[in-house]
Design an enzyme around this catalytic site. Structure first.
Site, PDB file in Angstrom:
ATOM      1  N   LYS A 198      41.273  30.495  27.493  1.00 35.61           N
ATOM      2  CA  LYS A 198      42.130  31.209  26.684  1.00 35.61           C
ATOM      3  C   LYS A 198      43.523  31.841  27.262  1.00 35.61           C
ATOM      4  O   LYS A 198      44.489  31.848  26.744  1.00 35.61           O
ATOM      5  CB  LYS A 198      41.463  32.719  26.187  1.00 35.61           C
ATOM      6  CG  LYS A 198      40.372  32.410  25.168  1.00 35.61           C
ATOM      7  CD  LYS A 198      39.790  33.737  24.709  1.00 35.61           C
ATOM      8  CE  LYS A 198      38.718  33.560  23.602  1.00 35.61           C
ATOM      9  NZ  LYS A 198      38.276  34.672  23.141  1.00 35.61           N
ATOM     10  N   ASP A 230      42.087  36.857  17.329  1.00 29.98           N
ATOM     11  CA  ASP A 230      41.502  37.940  17.669  1.00 29.98           C
ATOM     12  C   ASP A 230      42.302  39.287  17.105  1.00 29.98           C
ATOM     13  O   ASP A 230      41.708  40.266  16.283  1.00 29.98           O
ATOM     14  CB  ASP A 230      41.147  38.185  18.832  1.00 29.98           C
ATOM     15  CG  ASP A 230      40.091  37.420  19.404  1.00 29.98           C
ATOM     16  OD1 ASP A 230      39.345  36.986  18.339  1.00 29.98           O
ATOM     17  OD2 ASP A 230      39.945  37.115  20.550  1.00 29.98           O
ATOM     18  N   ALA A 258      39.599  40.804  24.994  1.00 30.96           N
ATOM     19  CA  ALA A 258      39.117  41.179  23.845  1.00 30.96           C
ATOM     20  C   ALA A 258      40.002  42.618  23.515  1.00 30.96           C
ATOM     21  O   ALA A 258      40.615  42.789  22.663  1.00 30.96           O
ATOM     22  CB  ALA A 258      37.918  41.391  23.519  1.00 30.96           C
TER      23      ALA A 258
HETATM   24  P1  ATR Z   1      36.428  39.072  27.133  1.00 30.97           P
HETATM   25  O1  ATR Z   1      37.786  38.471  27.423  1.00 30.97           O
HETATM   26  O2  ATR Z   1      35.709  39.129  26.280  1.00 30.97           O
HETATM   27  O3  ATR Z   1      37.254  40.788  26.914  1.00 30.97           O
HETATM   28  P2  ATR Z   1      36.169  40.060  30.073  1.00 30.97           P
HETATM   29  O4  ATR Z   1      37.617  39.861  30.482  1.00 30.97           O
HETATM   30  O5  ATR Z   1      35.141  39.380  30.801  1.00 30.97           O
HETATM   31  O6  ATR Z   1      35.769  39.352  28.568  1.00 30.97           O
HETATM   32  O7  ATR Z   1      35.931  41.540  29.887  1.00 30.97           O
HETATM   33  C1  ATR Z   1      34.518  42.188  29.718  1.00 30.97           C
HETATM   34  C2  ATR Z   1      34.889  43.591  29.730  1.00 30.97           C
HETATM   35  O8  ATR Z   1      33.612  44.131  29.262  1.00 30.97           O
HETATM   36  C3  ATR Z   1      35.335  44.333  30.712  1.00 30.97           C
HETATM   37  O9  ATR Z   1      36.265  45.604  30.342  1.00 30.97           O
HETATM   38  C4  ATR Z   1      34.123  44.913  31.279  1.00 30.97           C
HETATM   39  O10 ATR Z   1      34.362  46.131  32.330  1.00 30.97           O
HETATM   40  P3  ATR Z   1      34.758  45.856  34.076  1.00 30.97           P
HETATM   41  O11 ATR Z   1      36.472  45.783  33.899  1.00 30.97           O
HETATM   42  O12 ATR Z   1      34.519  47.106  34.566  1.00 30.97           O
HETATM   43  O13 ATR Z   1      34.291  44.784  34.556  1.00 30.97           O
HETATM   44  C5  ATR Z   1      33.581  45.219  30.487  1.00 30.97           C
HETATM   45  N1  ATR Z   1      31.978  45.197  30.562  1.00 30.97           N
HETATM   46  C6  ATR Z   1      31.050  44.410  30.913  1.00 30.97           C
HETATM   47  N2  ATR Z   1      30.057  44.637  31.266  1.00 30.97           N
HETATM   48  C7  ATR Z   1      29.971  45.852  31.179  1.00 30.97           C
HETATM   49  C8  ATR Z   1      28.932  47.075  31.239  1.00 30.97           C
HETATM   50  N3  ATR Z   1      27.587  46.741  31.308  1.00 30.97           N
HETATM   51  N4  ATR Z   1      29.265  48.308  30.803  1.00 30.97           N
HETATM   52  C9  ATR Z   1      30.375  48.645  30.625  1.00 30.97           C
HETATM   53  N5  ATR Z   1      31.362  47.741  30.554  1.00 30.97           N
HETATM   54  C10 ATR Z   1      31.056  46.560  30.924  1.00 30.97           C
END
Ligand code: ATR
Length: 289
Positions: free
Chosen positions: A75, A111, A138
């Site tokens: 992306k 999105d 996202a």
């Molecule tokens: P996407 O493009 O789908 O948004 P991403 O860029 O990998 O995927 O982002 C994932 C988001 O989910 C991040 O904000 C992540 O938090 P961190 O910045 O701390 O990594 C969040 N996230 C993932 N697992 C989590 C969990 N178990 N509890 C809370 N937040 C979580």
């Protein structure tokens, strides 16, 4: 229904590109939509490894594809291959939809469109207050869309540094999860983390912790609030289950997926998307866990 031989030499092709691409739900909903309208279109899925992205995209253009959905991990890197892009793609830094017109690629972020279409059905957005959980791609899309509509937005993220980066980019308040707990002052709550897209993973944000324990739940919620979960893999996530019955008007991630898919459908084919058909087909293919 198609009343002509299909596929045929004139069949137009759209597809999802990603790596890996084993669980692509767009495949079913787009093809069901084409069939329902009798369109001479076929939707496919292709795996393109990250190191071959530019070549892969070029090959698709040469092959004559009409449109592409772009999923993880392309992306961000797809942007460097585009001829043109919308202001949303430029600001968010992520593109998940590419329209090919006379060999030229134009990048969109569907999105944003999916989230706004669904939220607007539930509430006015102008001057409403929203809290967005997460600071990844996202979250950036949702934040961009809400700000464009005149919402006041606060971001909370597990990793404070990432929250701050997003906050600085968009000029909004952004905090680590622990720094914030007053959800009462918000009209809209969005889960834009990836929690719920995989099995057995709990959200670590304060809101979900409070909800899990059932504590203070009564003072946290009022009628007429709206929640959006961007996780689309299944019918219900822990987040939507927790908010159900607490006065929230919920937008499910699969509803957002259909709304963004409808936008792609119309962009690629020029026909109004049969949203109900696409939604029914998608629901059959959601995960059962
Ligand atoms: P996407 O493009 O789908 O948004 P991403 O860029 O990998 O995927 O982002 C994932 C988001 O989910 C991040 O904000 C992540 O938090 P961190 O910045 O701390 O990594 C969040 N996230 C993932 N697992 C989590 C969990 N178990 N509890 C809370 N937040 C979580």
């Amino acid at each position: 229904m198609r009343n002509y031989p299909f596929p045929n030499p004139e069949t137009k092709i759209c597809l999802t590109i990603g790596h890996p691409v084993d669980k692509q739900k767009s495949l079913y909903m787009h093809n069901a939509g084409y069939e329902a309208l009798g369109l001479n279109y076929l939707y496919l899925v292709r795996d393109i490894p990250p190191q071959q992205l530019a070549q892969g995209v070029n090959a698709m253009i040469q092959f004559g594809v009409s449109g592409m959905s772009v999923t993880m991990p392309h992306k961000v890197n797809i942007i460097a291959t585009l001829d043109e892009m919308t202001p949303a793609v430029e600001k968010i830094g992520a593109c998940n939809t590419v329209h090919v017109q006379e060999g030229k690629t134009i990048g969109y972020n569907s999105d944003v469109i999916g989230a706004l279409t669904c939220l607007k059905k539930k509430t006015e957005l102008k001057a409403r207050r929203a809290v967005v959980l997460g600071a990844g791609g996202a979250a950036r899309s949702v934040v961009y869309g809400l700000l464009e509509e005149g919402c006041e937005v606060v971001v909370l993220n597990r990793t404070q540094k990432k929250a701050q980066l997003l906050g600085n980019d968009f000029g909004i308040r952004a905090y680590g999860f622990e720094a914030w707990n007053d959800y009462r002052q918000y009209d809209i709550v969005v889960n834009a983390t990836s929690v719920g897209s995989r099995r057995e993973e709990d959200c670590t944000c304060r809101l979900c912790k409070l909800l899990y324990r059932g504590e203070e739940a009564n003072i946290l919620f009022d009628e007429n609030k709206v929640a959006l979960d961007v996780v689309f893999q299944r019918n219900q996530t822990e987040f939507t289950k927790l908010l159900q019955g607490k006065g929230y008007n919920i937008v499910y991630g699969h509803e957002m997926l259909v709304a963004q898919g409808a936008f792609q459908f119309e962009l690629f084919t020029g026909h109004q998307a049969p949203v109900e058909v696409m939604y029914t087909e998608l629901k059959k293919n959601l995960e059962s866990w």
